[in-house]
Design a protein around this motif. Structure first.
Motif, short mmCIF file in Angstrom:
data_model
loop_
_atom_site.label_atom_id
_atom_site.label_comp_id
_atom_site.label_asym_id
_atom_site.label_seq_id
_atom_site.Cartn_x
_atom_site.Cartn_y
_atom_site.Cartn_z
N ASN A 88 9.48 37.40 70.05
CA ASN A 88 10.48 36.35 69.89
C ASN A 88 10.50 35.87 68.44
O ASN A 88 10.03 34.77 68.13
CB ASN A 88 10.16 35.20 70.86
CG ASN A 88 11.17 34.09 70.78
OD1 ASN A 88 12.32 34.31 70.39
ND2 ASN A 88 10.76 32.89 71.14
N ASP A 129 19.70 32.23 73.37
CA ASP A 129 19.13 30.99 73.91
C ASP A 129 20.11 30.21 74.78
O ASP A 129 19.71 29.27 75.46
CB ASP A 129 18.59 30.09 72.78
CG ASP A 129 19.62 29.80 71.71
OD1 ASP A 129 20.67 30.46 71.67
OD2 ASP A 129 19.37 28.89 70.90
N TYR A 137 16.80 34.24 76.77
CA TYR A 137 15.52 33.61 76.43
C TYR A 137 14.93 32.91 77.65
O TYR A 137 13.73 33.04 77.91
CB TYR A 137 15.70 32.61 75.28
CG TYR A 137 14.45 31.83 75.03
CD1 TYR A 137 13.39 32.39 74.32
CD2 TYR A 137 14.29 30.53 75.54
CE1 TYR A 137 12.21 31.68 74.11
CE2 TYR A 137 13.12 29.83 75.34
CZ TYR A 137 12.09 30.41 74.62
OH TYR A 137 10.91 29.71 74.43
#
Length: 162
Positions: A88, A129, A137
């Protein structure tokens, strides 16, 4: 050694998997190669076929590395792995890596065809996200946090959000 690597597109999953495979003589499976219809990136194969191929791979080899953004497939392979890696590096790093991505002949017939898909890929990556799919995510975080085995997260540096 049986390693699962997940993260956003452009996070470095394939690079890390190739590095591990070479260093430890592991079989390597890029989940894109079983997820998409051969020669037709962005056309998904039936889920039962993809899962059958995944299970055949993880059951058919003693040592392997499997990498991809498909959190549901990573989750399906968790019982077979010895380590889970969540890469990440943050959205900006992923976007920069995708902009520099070399031609992937196992996915695209030509570099031009691959480049024609780049705007779609960049938009998709930028929504990592915010999405709520199995490649998001949130899904990756849930899989990682819920896994009780050996795991490692390569997180972004301080101040660089996902």
């Amino acid at each position: 050694m049986r390693v699962l690597i997940m993260g956003n597109s452009g996070s470095g999953k394939s690079w890390r998997a190739r590095q591990l495979a070479g260093q430890h003589k592991l079989r390597h499976l890029d989940l894109d190669t079983i997820y998409w219809v051969p020669g037709s990136v962005a056309v998904a194969r039936p889920a039962y076929e993809v899962l059958a191929d995944l299970y055949a791979f993880v059951r058919g080899h003693d040592d392997w590395v499997v990498e991809g953004c498909y959190g549901d497939l990573i989750e399906a392979a968790l019982p077979f792995c010895t380590q889970l890696v969540f890469i990440n590096p943050g959205k900006d790093a992923c976007m920069a890596n995708n902009a520099l991505r070399p031609w992937e002949p196992h996915k695209y017939a030509s570099k031009e065809e691959q480049d024609s898909m780049l705007p779609y890929l960049m938009e998709w990556v930028s929504q990592y996200d915010a999405r709520d799919d199995t490649c998001s995510y949130a899904f990756h975080r849930r899989v990682y946090d819920g896994f009780q085995g050996a795991k490692r997260e390569d997180a972004p540096p301080s101040g660089d959000g996902a």
